[in-house]
Design a protein around this motif. Sequence first.
Motif, mmCIF file in Angstrom:
data_model
loop_
_atom_site.group_PDB
_atom_site.id
_atom_site.type_symbol
_atom_site.label_atom_id
_atom_site.label_comp_id
_atom_site.label_asym_id
_atom_site.label_seq_id
_atom_site.Cartn_x
_atom_site.Cartn_y
_atom_site.Cartn_z
ATOM 1 N N THR A 183 34.132 35.919 50.527
ATOM 2 C CA THR A 183 34.879 37.140 50.811
ATOM 3 C C THR A 183 36.334 37.011 50.389
ATOM 4 O O THR A 183 36.992 38.008 50.133
ATOM 5 C CB THR A 183 34.825 37.463 52.311
ATOM 6 N N GLY A 214 37.839 36.232 47.696
ATOM 7 C CA GLY A 214 38.208 36.766 46.391
ATOM 8 C C GLY A 214 38.552 38.240 46.409
ATOM 9 O O GLY A 214 39.227 38.731 45.502
ATOM 10 N N LYS A 215 38.134 38.967 47.437
ATOM 11 C CA LYS A 215 38.433 40.398 47.537
ATOM 12 C C LYS A 215 39.721 40.677 48.307
ATOM 13 O O LYS A 215 40.156 41.820 48.407
ATOM 14 C CB LYS A 215 37.271 41.139 48.174
ATOM 15 N N ILE A 255 36.339 32.045 42.471
ATOM 16 C CA ILE A 255 35.787 33.129 43.295
ATOM 17 C C ILE A 255 36.654 34.386 43.309
ATOM 18 O O ILE A 255 36.436 35.265 44.125
ATOM 19 C CB ILE A 255 35.535 32.678 44.744
ATOM 20 N N MET A 256 37.596 34.519 42.420
ATOM 21 C CA MET A 256 38.503 35.657 42.488
ATOM 22 C C MET A 256 37.887 36.913 41.885
ATOM 23 O O MET A 256 37.151 36.854 40.909
ATOM 24 C CB MET A 256 39.826 35.327 41.804
ATOM 25 N N GLU A 257 38.196 38.037 42.511
ATOM 26 C CA GLU A 257 37.738 39.352 42.083
ATOM 27 C C GLU A 257 38.910 40.312 42.207
ATOM 28 O O GLU A 257 39.967 39.958 42.723
ATOM 29 C CB GLU A 257 36.606 39.838 42.995
ATOM 30 N N ASP A 258 38.694 41.566 41.780
ATOM 31 C CA ASP A 258 39.698 42.591 42.034
ATOM 32 C C ASP A 258 39.766 42.808 43.535
ATOM 33 O O ASP A 258 38.729 42.824 44.215
ATOM 34 C CB ASP A 258 39.339 43.903 41.335
#
Length: 183
Positions: free
Chosen positions: A21, A23-24, A130-133
Amino acid sequence: EGAAAPSGAAAAAAASDEPPTFGKLDIRVGKIVEAWEHPDSEKLWVEKIDVGDEGGEPRQIASGLRAHYATAADLEGREGIVVCNLKEAKLGGVPSNGMVLCASGDDGTVAFVEPPAGAAPGERIVVEGIMEDPASPNKVKKKKLMEKSAEELRAVDNVACYRGVPLSTSAGPCTSPVNGPIN
């Protein structure tokens, strides 16, 4: 007799079946430019924190840190890391637009998680792989992304980690003088 258990980040990641979680979350380097005592709470400080927002306006954030930081001078000029994509909350009636992350030791000591020297206010904190937008504040609240992430945030050997992987900036890992859970 089974195979040897995986170690390090692989073991930490395998320990949870849920997708990461962290990354979000939009967690950034922040610098406290002003701090004052909350007018109606003996537990809260109110801070103006530069987190690199467009327009350069610092965010107002209320933090329950008065038991751990005695004066505004203990806070002003200090750098920390700030969760920026939380829905605005009112703490003691004062709007708060984020959360400063601190580590808590077994002895009750609480201390800021600190970015490395040279990290600029507004730089995003990352965890390799694990990074996301970032999610919207509504989604962070609805999916409880901060609460789920906090379950796996810890300072270990004075390095802030998620699932055993360091929280980092381009200047290096984030640290804490206190080892223990981060929230």
